[in-house]
Design a protein around this motif. Structure first.
Motif, mmCIF file in Angstrom:
data_model
loop_
_atom_site.group_PDB
_atom_site.id
_atom_site.type_symbol
_atom_site.label_atom_id
_atom_site.label_comp_id
_atom_site.label_asym_id
_atom_site.label_seq_id
_atom_site.Cartn_x
_atom_site.Cartn_y
_atom_site.Cartn_z
ATOM 1 N N VAL A 1 15.056 12.923 7.869
ATOM 2 C CA VAL A 1 15.110 12.611 6.441
ATOM 3 C C VAL A 1 13.851 11.825 6.061
ATOM 4 C CG1 VAL A 1 16.385 11.449 4.606
ATOM 5 C CG2 VAL A 1 17.626 12.556 6.494
ATOM 6 N N THR A 2 13.133 12.307 5.057
ATOM 7 C CA THR A 2 11.906 11.648 4.612
ATOM 8 C C THR A 2 12.208 10.646 3.510
ATOM 9 O OG1 THR A 2 10.603 13.614 5.155
ATOM 10 C CG2 THR A 2 9.598 12.009 3.666
ATOM 11 N N GLU A 3 11.699 9.436 3.677
ATOM 12 C CA GLU A 3 11.923 8.370 2.708
ATOM 13 C C GLU A 3 10.581 7.754 2.318
ATOM 14 O OE1 GLU A 3 14.466 4.183 2.201
ATOM 15 O OE2 GLU A 3 14.369 5.226 4.131
ATOM 16 N N ASN A 4 10.384 7.551 1.029
ATOM 17 C CA ASN A 4 9.154 6.934 0.547
ATOM 18 C C ASN A 4 9.233 5.417 0.653
ATOM 19 O OD1 ASN A 4 7.553 9.126 -0.107
ATOM 20 N ND2 ASN A 4 8.473 9.369 -2.130
ATOM 21 N N GLY A 5 8.102 4.821 0.967
ATOM 22 C CA GLY A 5 8.040 3.377 1.065
ATOM 23 C C GLY A 5 6.605 2.906 0.980
ATOM 24 N N TYR A 6 6.335 1.748 1.584
ATOM 25 C CA TYR A 6 5.013 1.136 1.475
ATOM 26 C C TYR A 6 4.672 0.395 2.763
ATOM 27 C CZ TYR A 6 5.641 1.941 -3.531
ATOM 28 O OH TYR A 6 5.866 2.526 -4.746
ATOM 29 N N TYR A 7 3.378 0.240 2.997
ATOM 30 C CA TYR A 7 2.909 -0.715 4.000
ATOM 31 C C TYR A 7 2.774 -2.070 3.302
ATOM 32 C CZ TYR A 7 1.669 3.091 7.181
ATOM 33 O OH TYR A 7 1.727 4.169 8.021
ATOM 34 N N ILE B 1 0.854 -1.185 0.000
ATOM 35 C CA ILE B 1 0.000 0.000 0.000
ATOM 36 C C ILE B 1 0.888 1.233 0.000
ATOM 37 C CG2 ILE B 1 -1.914 1.155 1.142
ATOM 38 C CD1 ILE B 1 -2.600 -1.671 0.407
ATOM 39 N N GLY B 2 0.682 2.110 -0.966
ATOM 40 C CA GLY B 2 1.489 3.323 -0.951
ATOM 41 C C GLY B 2 1.558 4.016 -2.300
ATOM 42 N N PRO B 3 2.511 4.951 -2.397
ATOM 43 C CA PRO B 3 3.639 5.173 -1.478
ATOM 44 C C PRO B 3 3.240 5.875 -0.186
ATOM 45 C CG PRO B 3 3.691 6.764 -3.264
ATOM 46 C CD PRO B 3 2.584 5.823 -3.582
ATOM 47 N N ARG B 4 3.975 5.543 0.890
ATOM 48 C CA ARG B 4 3.808 6.161 2.200
ATOM 49 C C ARG B 4 5.173 6.650 2.671
ATOM 50 N NH1 ARG B 4 -1.214 4.777 4.560
ATOM 51 N NH2 ARG B 4 -2.595 4.398 2.778
ATOM 52 N N SER B 5 5.234 7.888 3.094
ATOM 53 C CA SER B 5 6.509 8.466 3.525
ATOM 54 C C SER B 5 6.740 8.207 5.011
ATOM 55 C CB SER B 5 6.534 9.977 3.248
ATOM 56 O OG SER B 5 5.496 10.625 3.952
ATOM 57 N N ARG B 6 7.999 8.183 5.383
ATOM 58 C CA ARG B 6 8.402 7.977 6.774
ATOM 59 C C ARG B 6 9.620 8.837 7.047
ATOM 60 N NH1 ARG B 6 11.882 4.048 9.406
ATOM 61 N NH2 ARG B 6 11.223 3.699 11.568
ATOM 62 N N SER B 7 9.575 9.580 8.147
ATOM 63 C CA SER B 7 10.677 10.466 8.502
ATOM 64 C C SER B 7 11.615 9.758 9.469
ATOM 65 C CB SER B 7 10.139 11.750 9.141
ATOM 66 O OG SER B 7 11.201 12.614 9.483
ATOM 67 N N ILE B 8 12.891 9.674 9.089
ATOM 68 C CA ILE B 8 13.913 9.039 9.910
ATOM 69 C C ILE B 8 15.035 10.042 10.133
ATOM 70 C CG2 ILE B 8 15.474 7.074 10.147
ATOM 71 C CD1 ILE B 8 13.782 5.591 8.119
ATOM 72 N N SER B 9 15.192 10.509 11.376
ATOM 73 C CA SER B 9 16.236 11.485 11.733
ATOM 74 C C SER B 9 16.152 12.727 10.849
ATOM 75 C CB SER B 9 17.631 10.846 11.631
ATOM 76 O OG SER B 9 17.720 9.726 12.489
ATOM 77 N N GLY C 1 3.769 -3.567 8.560
ATOM 78 C CA GLY C 1 4.463 -2.309 8.801
ATOM 79 C C GLY C 1 5.023 -1.696 7.531
ATOM 80 N N TRP C 2 5.947 -0.758 7.740
ATOM 81 C CA TRP C 2 6.496 0.044 6.650
ATOM 82 C C TRP C 2 7.797 -0.566 6.133
ATOM 83 C CZ3 TRP C 2 11.035 2.635 5.677
ATOM 84 C CH2 TRP C 2 11.021 3.611 4.665
ATOM 85 N N VAL C 3 7.938 -0.546 4.796
ATOM 86 C CA VAL C 3 9.176 -1.010 4.159
ATOM 87 C C VAL C 3 9.598 0.021 3.120
ATOM 88 C CG1 VAL C 3 8.665 -3.452 4.498
ATOM 89 C CG2 VAL C 3 7.919 -2.332 2.394
ATOM 90 N N PRO C 4 10.900 0.170 2.870
ATOM 91 C CA PRO C 4 11.356 1.100 1.825
ATOM 92 C C PRO C 4 11.032 0.580 0.438
ATOM 93 C CG PRO C 4 13.207 -0.121 2.732
ATOM 94 C CD PRO C 4 12.018 -0.489 3.563
#
Length: 279
Positions: A84-90, A74-82, A114-117
């Motif tokens: 830095v925003t990275e696109n990924g998927y559920y 499902i996506g794309p879904r973004s996730r912020s890590i430190s 969960g979320w994967v890159p």
């Protein structure tokens, strides 16, 4: 003068919006109370719409076997890590019953792991395509197969067990029962035929996996992530009791608009009030 008169009516127009949003307080409180309850075991609970209404946002424990080949992204879904925003998927994967195990789920369930890159998903697709080329059984559509894919899954895994015992890995999922998402007008429609899923539609995803429409969706919230294998990243349980705009913020907005409305109305009244003329 017109602007001064129109401002109070314009600001009062926003009061129903702020007051209606106070319903979030009750909704978030309901979720928090359910999340604080003891986890339930899904081994003896058949899927149904009534089950979803009763168990949504309840923590549950379910044991079974992941059918990774039927995973849906499902996506794309973004996730912020430190920062830095990275696109990924559920990634949503069916969890199958363990034959002869009374502690496992007795009916298949869907698990949002969960979320994967993006690279993780692309690699999974490459492996899936290679598997389809090497096996003619996998490419047979569910509609043309006399048996359900659940039966196909069990027969394939049983053959794998006979050849190599470690082929099957049983898992125990700690998660929360969830329903479908309500997409905004900016989210494109899902296209199951091409494998494009932009939002979570539980009945449609279940049908795409060959499962009944009333199959339950469990969102993994397990916090014990293996550092050597961090993906998928389970959802933070605290995110289920948060909103983009919290009720406390709405209260501040409401008080601000009330104050502005009252102040500007008073100023307009003083300005428009006729002055007593001296004789």
């Amino acid at each position: 003068m017109v602007k001064m008169v129109s401002f109070p009516s314009w600001s009062y127009h926003f009061r129903p919006w702020n007051l209606a949003d106070f319903q979030k307080i009750e909704m978030l409180d309901h979720r928090q109370k359910r999340l604080q309850m003891e986890p339930l075991k899904l081994n003896d609970m058949p899927p149904s719409s009534e089950t979803l209404d009763t168990l949504e946002f309840r923590r549950v424990v379910c044991k079974g076997v992941f059918y990774y080949e039927r995973s849906i992204y499902i996506g794309p879904r973004s996730r912020s890590i430190s920062g830095v925003t990275e696109n990924g998927y559920y990634v949503i994967t069916p969890l199958m019953p363990i034959p002869g195990d009374a502690d496992s789920v007795q009916s298949p369930v869907l698990v949002n792991r969960g979320w994967v890159p993006r690279s993780w998903r692309d690699k999974s697709f490459e492996v899936s395509q290679d598997g389809e080329k090497s096996s003619s059984t996998d490419v047979v559509p569910v509609q043309q197969n006399e048996r359900s894919w659940w039966g196909l899954f069990r027969s394939k895994k049983q053959k794998a067990v006979e050849a190599q015992a470690p082929a099957i890995t049983y898992v125990e999922v700690i998660g929360v029962v969830r329903g479908s998402e309500k997409p905004s007008v900016f989210v494109p429609p899902n296209d199951p035929n091409s494998g494009q899923w932009f939002y979570v539609d539980v009945p449609a995803i279940a049908v795409a996996c060959g499962l009944p429409k009333d199959t339950l969706l469990i969102e993994d919230i397990n916090e014990n992530v293996n550092p050597s294998n961090p993906y998928p990243v389970p959802k933070d349980i605290n995110a289920l009791i948060r909103s983009s705009v919290m009720p406390q913020d709405h209260l501040n907005y409401t008080l601000t608009w009330y104050s502005l409305s009252a102040a500007v109305t008073f100023m307009a009244f003083k300005r428009l009030k006729p002055k007593n003329s001296r004789r």
